[in-house]
Every structure is written in C-alpha cells, then in structure tokens.
Scaffold this active site. Structure first.
Site, PDB file in Angstrom:
ATOM      1  N   LYS A 229       0.829  -1.211   0.000  1.00 46.32           N
ATOM      2  CA  LYS A 229       0.000   0.000   0.000  1.00 46.32           C
ATOM      3  C   LYS A 229       0.868   1.267   0.000  1.00 46.32           C
ATOM      4  CE  LYS A 229      -3.305   2.957   0.628  1.00 46.32           C
ATOM      5  NZ  LYS A 229      -4.330   3.264  -0.334  1.00 46.32           N
TER       6      LYS A 229
ATOM      7  N   CYS B 145      -3.575  10.811   0.678  1.00 45.66           N
ATOM      8  CA  CYS B 145      -2.888   9.529   0.483  1.00 45.66           C
ATOM      9  C   CYS B 145      -1.486   9.717  -0.059  1.00 45.66           C
ATOM     10  CB  CYS B 145      -3.689   8.659  -0.481  1.00 45.66           C
ATOM     11  SG  CYS B 145      -5.402   8.539  -0.010  1.00 45.66           S
TER      12      CYS B 145
END
Ligand code: SAJ
Length: 403
Positions: free
Chosen positions: A204, A258
């Site tokens: 991720k 993010c």
C-alpha cells in the site's frame, strides 16, 4: 437486527462504502464510529461523505436492516479496522487509533474469528496488533485469523473500484491469508493476491510512493524547463512518444490524504534507505513554495511596470481537478500564502466546485478572469478550459490548463 456477521470499525471514506457493499449481499454489518453524529446520520439512512452512489447504497442497507451503526462494537465473526492513521510531529505515523480500535475488540474475540486491518499502516502494525491481542487473550494464541488488506480505491469512483480492483491480502500465517481471501471473495470481483502481512502493508505504501516519485520527476522537470526556457508540457508530450516512457504531469504540488502522506510512513521507518522517496516528498512540497514565489514575482514586476498594484486571480483550491476536496491541497496552501503576504492589493480566489469556504471569499471564475491583471491557474478544472484570456493579462499556468 440479527447478530452481525461483520463489525466494521471506522465509518469514513473507506469503512462506510465497504460496510454498505457487504450489507448489500444480505450480510448483517454492525458499523462502529467514535463520532455520535456519524452514527446518527447513518442510522437515518443518510451519509456524511460526498461520494457518488454511496448515499443510495447506505440508504438501502439501512432500510433493509443489514447495516446498523453504533458507538460500540458487538460480537461478530469478522472484524475490520478502517480507522485513520494520522501523523505525530516530525511526520511519524500514529497508529493509536488502530490500537484503540483493536483494544475495543479484544474481549469480544473467540477462536476462529477473522480480524482484518485495512487502515494504511506502517510495516509491522498487523504483527504488533497480534502481539497485543494474544498478550491480553493468551488462550486464543494462534486461534484467530489475522490479516492486512489495504484498499486502493480512487475518491470519486469508490463504489465501482471497491468491487472491481484487485486486492492484496496478507495474513500473519497461511491460514489467516486463506480465511481473509475467502471473506473478500464474497464481495469483490477483482483478483485477490495472497501474501504475508508485512508485504501487504508495504505494498500500500509503495503504490502511493511510486506515484509521488513519478509526479516529483514531472515537477522537477518543470523547474528545470522554467530555467532552460523550454515548454515542459510540450517536452513531456514529445518524450512520451517513446514507447517505454510515460512521464506524468507537473502541477502546483501534490495533495490529497494519500499520496502526499503515505510515503512518510516509509521514510520515517527507513530514513537511511528511502532517499528517492524522501526527496520526492521534498520536491513536491517545494513545488508549491516555488509557485508562491512565481506569483509574488509576477506581482512585483507588474507593479514596477504599471506603477500600480495588480489584481490577482488564484484559479482553483481543490487538491486535484474537478473535485470539491480541499484536504492537504497545495492550491489551498498557495492561496493562503499569497493572501498572508498581501498588503492592500486585490485578490480573487476561485474554486468553481464549492460554494463557500470559511477562510476565503470566493469569486466566480468569469468575473475573476475579467477583472484580474494576473491570472494564476493552480488546478486544471474543466470549467477553466473554456476561458478566453485577453492579451493584456499576465498568465501563470502551473497546471497545463492552456496546453
Ligand atoms: N497529480 C499531479 N500530476 C499527475 C497526477 C496527479 O500533480 O500527473 C497530483 C494531483 O493533482 C493531486 C495528487 O497528485 O494533488 C494526488 O492525486 P491522484 O489522483 O494521483 O491520487 P488520489 O490521492 O486521489 O488517490 C490515490 C490513488 N493512488 C494511486 O494512484 C497510486 C488511489 O488509487 C489510492 O486508493 C488513494 O490515493 C489512497 O487512498 O491511497
């Protein structure tokens, strides 16, 4: 509501859509959030998040009785943690929400249960939570299934991507990986790729760091081209004609919750090794600062030439085109800096995707462009693409909207 099969801790941008997706398959989901307003809103079948199709999915799940929200967890067989992992000082990740959510479940666990973390987390978090759980419940040691499964959905397309994206699923052991895969298989059409928890955690972080590094490359090119008197947009278009080159677009920095954040999870744990990842963060942050300087310089030059202060239009505040999300937005940072430095000169702040914002007086983009002497494009919103600019305007195009 019957006993829930799934408890979802955290009903935010990812937790709520995921809860609604699971509930849409006639599975009882008990959603938990620390915010009483969020709990109340969801139990009324409404949503607190702007995301296409989410309102309908939640309304239906609540109406059908498959989704219920609460401030406390109850017993289930699968527990999913989707809480934020913010930052402490010095860009160090803070996993205290994941830990608090886990502690809230420890007394509910029974042998055979599945515990999944989806929150973006530093490498080793899943193993840390496993140790915490087994310290408190030693009789359950190796009897729970524990896995990490990050999401990779794009805001604005969450309901589609949740179902269709591939997922990486990493258990703390093979049985955990397989149990988690069997769970997600019921809801997800994308391929499910097995691995271990540490690799899934790193995966991720690496996905978003990779994009950050690639954008930094484009932003670095824009600084070089500015000095070399080369049009960076033309340069990138031409370089991308190479069959194996795919350079991204420069902009006024990198924002969102993010890409501008996740690389720090690697840098803070591996400071000596993560040189490119750290440099990319610096370059992308510097790009916003550089844009401020460019606007300030254009204002000074205008004043010297015309013996009066210019009126300046700042075009765009969102963190990327065609959205209303201002979180971690470089354009918002630039607008704030310009206003802070301003004396009595006139500024028009423009964001066509929002109606109002507490710290800015917003101006319609057509009025701003007509009245301004300097027009600085920060975000390539579609609305700006039809603008025609008269020759007397000083134009600063940081996002390639005019190309
Ligand atoms: N940007 C550029 N140049 C480009 C592309 C983007 O400057 O060529 C800027 C944007 O303007 C924006 C920032 O980068 O400020 C991030 O935008 P984005 O569209 O690349 O990403 P997000 O933050 O909306 O979503 C990302 C996605 N990750 C990747 O593409 C690797 C998404 O799949 C993730 O699920 C999401 O982060 C997340 O939650 O991690």
């Amino acid at each position: 509501m019957n006993n829930p099969e799934v408890v979802m801790i955290g009903l935010g941008y990812i937790g709520l859509p995921t809860a609604a997706l699971i509930a849409s398959k006639s599975v009882y989901v008990h959603g938990v959030d620390v915010n009483p307003n969020v709990v109340e809103t969801i139990n009324q079948g409404k949503v607190h998040i702007v995301e296409p199709e989410l309102d309908y999915a939640v309304a239906k799940a609540v109406e059908d009785g498959y989704l219920k929200a609460s401030e406390t967890a109850v017993e289930a067989s699968t527990y999913i943690i989707v809480v934020p992992t913010p930052f402490k000082a010095k860009n160090e990740p803070d996993i205290s929400y994941v830990e608090a959510a886990t502690r809230g479940l420890i007394q509910l666990f029974k042998a055979g249960d599945l515990y999944i973390i989806e929150s973006t987390s530093p490498v080793g978090t899943t193993e840390k939570m496993m140790s915490l759980i087994y310290r408190e419940r030693p009789e359950l040691k190796d009897k729970l299934h524990i896995a990490y499964c990050p999401e990779r959905v794009l805001p604005g397309n969450v309901m589609y991507e949740l179902v269709h994206n591939d997922r990486v699923i990493g258990g703390v052991n093979e049985a955990s990986t397989q149990k988690a895969i069997a769970f997600y298989q019921k809801y997800i059409k994308g391929a499910l790729h097995p691995t271990n928890a540490r690799t899934a955690e790193m995966c991720k972080l690496v996905e978003n760091s990779s994009r950050d590094v690639q954008i930094a490359f484009a932003n670095e090119l824009s600084l070089i081209c500015d000095k070399a008197d080369i049009d960076v947009w033309e340069l990138i278009t031409l370089a991308n004609k190479h069959p194996r080159v795919q350079i991204l677009q420069p902009g006024c920095g990198v924002g969102g919750h993010c890409i501008a954040v996740d690389p720090y999870f690697i840098v803070s744990d591996f400071p000596m090794e993560s040189k490119i990842i750290g440099a990319a963060r610096e370059i992308n942050n510097y790009k916003s600062f550089w844009c401020v300087e460019k606007i300030e310089n254009a204002k000074l030059q205008f004043e010297l030439l015309h013996k009066r202060k210019p009126k300046t239009a700042i075009m765009g505040l969102a963190f990327k085109p065609n959205i209303d999300d201002l979180r971690e937005s470089p354009a918002k940072y630039i607008a704030q800096k310009i206003l802070q430095n301003a004396q009595n000169d006139v500024h028009f702040i423009v964001e066509p995707n929002i109606e109002s914002y507490p710290s800015f007086k917003l101006t319609d983009y057509k009025i701003a462009v007509e009245q301004a002497d300097i027009v600085a494009f920060l975000v390539a919103h579609d609305a700006f693409k039809t603008i025609t600019l008269s020759d007397d305007k000083v134009v600063l195009d940081f996002c390639g909207i005019l190309k």
